[in-house]
Design a protein around this motif. Structure first.
Motif, mmCIF file in Angstrom:
data_model
loop_
_atom_site.group_PDB
_atom_site.id
_atom_site.type_symbol
_atom_site.label_atom_id
_atom_site.label_comp_id
_atom_site.label_asym_id
_atom_site.label_seq_id
_atom_site.Cartn_x
_atom_site.Cartn_y
_atom_site.Cartn_z
ATOM 1 N N ALA A 161 0.830 -1.020 -0.048
ATOM 2 C CA ALA A 161 0.046 0.248 0.080
ATOM 3 C C ALA A 161 0.761 1.006 0.252
ATOM 4 O O ALA A 161 0.174 2.348 -0.858
ATOM 5 N N LYS A 162 2.074 1.060 0.190
ATOM 6 C CA LYS A 162 2.456 2.271 0.366
ATOM 7 C C LYS A 162 3.845 2.757 -0.500
ATOM 8 O O LYS A 162 4.072 3.394 -0.720
ATOM 9 N N PRO B 233 4.366 3.333 -4.707
ATOM 10 C CA PRO B 233 3.805 4.300 -5.736
ATOM 11 C C PRO B 233 3.550 3.228 -6.772
ATOM 12 O O PRO B 233 3.856 2.639 -6.547
ATOM 13 N N ASN B 234 2.362 4.006 -7.197
ATOM 14 C CA ASN B 234 1.585 3.184 -8.559
ATOM 15 C C ASN B 234 2.673 2.789 -9.385
ATOM 16 O O ASN B 234 2.063 1.826 -10.139
ATOM 17 N N ILE C 257 3.896 -0.687 -8.413
ATOM 18 C CA ILE C 257 2.997 -1.498 -8.034
ATOM 19 C C ILE C 257 2.957 -2.104 -9.320
ATOM 20 O O ILE C 257 2.578 -3.075 -9.838
ATOM 21 N N LYS C 258 2.215 -0.856 -10.422
ATOM 22 C CA LYS C 258 2.567 -1.597 -11.936
ATOM 23 C C LYS C 258 3.396 -2.182 -12.277
ATOM 24 O O LYS C 258 2.739 -3.419 -13.097
ATOM 25 N N SER D 214 -7.454 1.922 -10.355
ATOM 26 C CA SER D 214 -7.003 3.093 -9.393
ATOM 27 C C SER D 214 -5.945 1.928 -8.674
ATOM 28 O O SER D 214 -6.008 1.008 -8.490
ATOM 29 N N LYS D 215 -5.772 2.735 -7.555
ATOM 30 C CA LYS D 215 -3.991 2.329 -6.479
ATOM 31 C C LYS D 215 -4.661 1.059 -6.084
ATOM 32 O O LYS D 215 -4.302 0.312 -5.613
ATOM 33 N N GLU E 7 -7.136 -0.911 -6.308
ATOM 34 C CA GLU E 7 -7.220 -2.256 -6.717
ATOM 35 C C GLU E 7 -6.243 -2.304 -7.844
ATOM 36 O O GLU E 7 -6.209 -3.561 -7.869
ATOM 37 N N LEU E 8 -5.186 -1.942 -7.655
ATOM 38 C CA LEU E 8 -3.940 -2.283 -7.974
ATOM 39 C C LEU E 8 -3.377 -3.119 -7.172
ATOM 40 O O LEU E 8 -2.808 -4.329 -7.481
ATOM 41 N N ILE E 9 -3.321 -2.812 -5.653
ATOM 42 C CA ILE E 9 -3.093 -2.829 -4.776
ATOM 43 C C ILE E 9 -3.881 -4.613 -4.399
ATOM 44 O O ILE E 9 -3.489 -5.757 -4.204
#
Length: 72
Positions: free
Chosen positions: A23-24, A26-27, A30-31, A44-45, A47-49
């Motif tokens: 969760a910490k 950056p997008n 994560i991507k 969204s972030k 959804e990505l998480i």
């Protein structure tokens, strides 16, 4: 699953991600992990998480099933 290595980081690797608070991140990071795991990178972030956590959980479940099969 195609994992790529950059320096000492294995993108998408469960061993790398287990030690991180996803969760910490950056997008973009994560991507990159999702992409390395052949997962979609849109959303969204939140959804990505969730997608990354679900992918990691599914991998752990597959590994557990393989261990159980080997014991039988």
């Amino acid at each position: 699953m195609a994992l790529t290595v950059t320096g000492t980081r294995e993108w998408g690797s469960a061993s790398t991600l287990d030690n991180l608070d996803i969760a910490k991140l950056p997008n973009a990071t994560i991507k990159r992990h999702l992409e390395a795991r052949s997962e979609p990178i849109e959303g969204s972030k939140i959804e990505l998480i969730e997608r990354l956590k679900n992918s990691l959980e599914a991998e752990k479940q597959r590994e557990l099933e393989l261990v159980l099969e080997e014991k039988h």
